[in-house]
Motif scaffolding. Sequence first.
Motif, PDB file in Angstrom:
ATOM      1  N   VAL A   1       0.983  -0.978   0.344  1.00  0.00           N
ATOM      2  CA  VAL A   1      -0.228   0.083   0.194  1.00  0.00           C
ATOM      3  C   VAL A   1       0.620   1.194  -0.038  1.00  0.00           C
ATOM      4  O   VAL A   1       0.782   2.203  -0.828  1.00  0.00           O
ATOM      5  CB  VAL A   1      -1.113   0.605   1.464  1.00  0.00           C
ATOM      6  CG1 VAL A   1      -1.968   1.630   1.216  1.00  0.00           C
ATOM      7  CG2 VAL A   1      -1.669  -1.031   1.714  1.00  0.00           C
ATOM      8  N   LYS A   2       1.870   1.096   0.908  1.00  0.00           N
ATOM      9  CA  LYS A   2       3.219   2.682   1.220  1.00  0.00           C
ATOM     10  C   LYS A   2       3.857   2.592  -0.519  1.00  0.00           C
ATOM     11  O   LYS A   2       3.421   4.047  -0.572  1.00  0.00           O
ATOM     12  CB  LYS A   2       3.324   2.256   1.797  1.00  0.00           C
ATOM     13  CG  LYS A   2       4.975   2.972   1.665  1.00  0.00           C
ATOM     14  CD  LYS A   2       5.957   2.909   2.728  1.00  0.00           C
ATOM     15  CE  LYS A   2       7.538   3.509   2.511  1.00  0.00           C
ATOM     16  NZ  LYS A   2       8.369   3.497   3.422  1.00  0.00           N
ATOM     17  N   ASP A   3       4.189   1.077  -0.870  1.00  0.00           N
ATOM     18  CA  ASP A   3       4.828   1.405  -2.161  1.00  0.00           C
ATOM     19  C   ASP A   3       3.667   2.177  -3.792  1.00  0.00           C
ATOM     20  O   ASP A   3       4.245   3.218  -4.266  1.00  0.00           O
ATOM     21  CB  ASP A   3       5.532   0.182  -2.888  1.00  0.00           C
ATOM     22  CG  ASP A   3       6.366   0.640  -4.173  1.00  0.00           C
ATOM     23  OD1 ASP A   3       7.047   1.653  -3.777  1.00  0.00           O
ATOM     24  OD2 ASP A   3       6.762  -0.747  -4.688  1.00  0.00           O
TER      25      ASP A   3
ATOM     26  N   PRO B   1       2.707  12.165   5.832  1.00  0.00           N
ATOM     27  CA  PRO B   1       2.406  11.124   6.562  1.00  0.00           C
ATOM     28  C   PRO B   1       1.960  10.354   5.097  1.00  0.00           C
ATOM     29  O   PRO B   1       1.636  10.131   3.983  1.00  0.00           O
ATOM     30  CB  PRO B   1       0.459  11.456   6.905  1.00  0.00           C
ATOM     31  CG  PRO B   1       0.634  12.989   6.418  1.00  0.00           C
ATOM     32  CD  PRO B   1       2.130  13.475   6.337  1.00  0.00           C
ATOM     33  N   LEU B   2       2.201   8.650   5.249  1.00  0.00           N
ATOM     34  CA  LEU B   2       1.719   7.989   4.376  1.00  0.00           C
ATOM     35  C   LEU B   2       0.580   6.935   5.205  1.00  0.00           C
ATOM     36  O   LEU B   2       0.231   7.107   5.767  1.00  0.00           O
ATOM     37  CB  LEU B   2       3.268   7.249   5.106  1.00  0.00           C
ATOM     38  CG  LEU B   2       4.795   7.440   3.875  1.00  0.00           C
ATOM     39  CD1 LEU B   2       5.425   6.349   4.587  1.00  0.00           C
ATOM     40  CD2 LEU B   2       4.239   7.695   1.990  1.00  0.00           C
ATOM     41  N   PRO B   3       0.082   5.834   3.645  1.00  0.00           N
ATOM     42  CA  PRO B   3      -0.912   4.846   4.713  1.00  0.00           C
ATOM     43  C   PRO B   3      -0.327   4.717   5.885  1.00  0.00           C
ATOM     44  O   PRO B   3       0.298   4.065   5.867  1.00  0.00           O
ATOM     45  CB  PRO B   3      -1.135   4.198   3.261  1.00  0.00           C
ATOM     46  CG  PRO B   3      -0.721   4.944   2.176  1.00  0.00           C
ATOM     47  CD  PRO B   3       0.187   5.731   2.443  1.00  0.00           C
ATOM     48  N   ASN B   4      -1.391   4.775   6.561  1.00  0.00           N
ATOM     49  CA  ASN B   4      -1.347   3.829   8.213  1.00  0.00           C
ATOM     50  C   ASN B   4      -0.314   4.537   8.386  1.00  0.00           C
ATOM     51  O   ASN B   4       0.636   4.104   9.555  1.00  0.00           O
ATOM     52  CB  ASN B   4      -0.868   2.385   7.392  1.00  0.00           C
ATOM     53  CG  ASN B   4      -2.320   1.922   7.029  1.00  0.00           C
ATOM     54  OD1 ASN B   4      -3.492   1.526   7.300  1.00  0.00           O
ATOM     55  ND2 ASN B   4      -1.825   0.624   5.830  1.00  0.00           N
ATOM     56  N   ASP B   5       0.308   5.930   9.010  1.00  0.00           N
ATOM     57  CA  ASP B   5       0.954   6.237   9.356  1.00  0.00           C
ATOM     58  C   ASP B   5       2.169   5.626   9.264  1.00  0.00           C
ATOM     59  O   ASP B   5       3.147   6.053  10.166  1.00  0.00           O
ATOM     60  CB  ASP B   5       0.840   7.066  10.283  1.00  0.00           C
ATOM     61  CG  ASP B   5      -0.683   7.473  10.599  1.00  0.00           C
ATOM     62  OD1 ASP B   5      -1.220   7.405  11.571  1.00  0.00           O
ATOM     63  OD2 ASP B   5      -0.707   8.583  10.341  1.00  0.00           O
TER      64      ASP B   5
ATOM     65  N   PRO C   1       7.051  13.439  -3.112  1.00  0.00           N
ATOM     66  CA  PRO C   1       5.470  12.932  -1.896  1.00  0.00           C
ATOM     67  C   PRO C   1       6.083  12.662  -0.801  1.00  0.00           C
ATOM     68  O   PRO C   1       5.569  13.406   0.540  1.00  0.00           O
ATOM     69  CB  PRO C   1       4.722  12.924  -2.145  1.00  0.00           C
ATOM     70  CG  PRO C   1       5.896  11.640  -2.816  1.00  0.00           C
ATOM     71  CD  PRO C   1       7.206  12.194  -3.213  1.00  0.00           C
ATOM     72  N   ARG C   2       6.636  13.183   0.191  1.00  0.00           N
ATOM     73  CA  ARG C   2       7.346  12.810   1.473  1.00  0.00           C
ATOM     74  C   ARG C   2       7.646  14.017   2.163  1.00  0.00           C
ATOM     75  O   ARG C   2       7.732  13.677   3.441  1.00  0.00           O
ATOM     76  CB  ARG C   2       8.493  11.944   1.449  1.00  0.00           C
ATOM     77  CG  ARG C   2       8.495  10.729   0.877  1.00  0.00           C
ATOM     78  CD  ARG C   2       7.529   9.746   1.396  1.00  0.00           C
ATOM     79  NE  ARG C   2       8.294   9.404   2.654  1.00  0.00           N
ATOM     80  CZ  ARG C   2       7.622   9.598   4.479  1.00  0.00           C
ATOM     81  NH1 ARG C   2       6.626  10.682   4.049  1.00  0.00           N
ATOM     82  NH2 ARG C   2       7.688   9.377   4.604  1.00  0.00           N
TER      83      ARG C   2
END
Length: 293
Positions: free
Chosen positions: A66-68, A286-290, A230-231
């Motif tokens: 999901v993160k990738d 933030p990323l998915p699921n932090d 995007p980080r």
Amino acid sequence: MTCLVCGSDQYDLFTQVESFGFPLEYFQCTDCGLIYQSPQASQASDPAFYAETYREIYQSSEEPTVKDLWVQEHRALSLIKILHTLRIDPPGRILDIGASTGTLLEAFKDAFSSTVVGVEPGEAYRRYAQGRGINMYAALDELLADNPPRFDLVSLVHVLEHLPDPVGMLSTIRRELLNESGILLLEVPNFYAHDSFELAHLACYTPHSLQAVLQQAGYHVFFFHRHGFPRSSLLNLYLTALAQPLPADVPQPQPTRERMVRLKRRAGMLYRQAVQKLFPRQAWLPLPNDEAD
């Protein structure tokens, strides 16, 4: 052992680190200043590493996470925004080398109505892209063997730092794949802000050395951008460059030496630590699921 950019055999040990449990040695070319691993000593220079091992080590999964997928989708939006801002003519044919899940190619196709082709050694990721209807190859040699029509845009996004012969790869693209008026799109980690020392990173690029490798391969850089998307909204983690091939008769200058690389690296890391402490939410978006990067 020779420098991946200028070919010099003169170097000093820069640092010894550990990545994913593997000891690594990085050297600095004393002629041009590039920081690099020995391709002969690194398993990351073996194509089988990316086909069989890379994703499992980096993500504990051969399948896209999901993160990738989130990072790839937002990175694609950023790159397309750059092309729109520069008013680049819509490229008719696009090649992405190191295409991963094909997310960038799918975004290019939607944005420009382009014909898209990808090269991705990882079987699970290549299969994922093919499931999205994208024409994919396992290796560049396979694509070249098909003698494809030339491309209007060729992208290598977070790929160059993995290559044992970056000048050779970029030269092959210029000679055999890119139109004379075509565009090369590159993005790499910025050594002066990104951790950079990783098992799979054979070279650590600075603004100086990224432009040097493009010059050595016969390109003219017409756009250069330091950013964190995007980080991060505060840290210039990445370098994005757009370049065009020079005529074959234009001489390729010998790279000039970059000085004070160690000092600039130290200053960049100190700045990063300060920003992370003072502005944590802007330093790392933030990323998915932090998840942390």
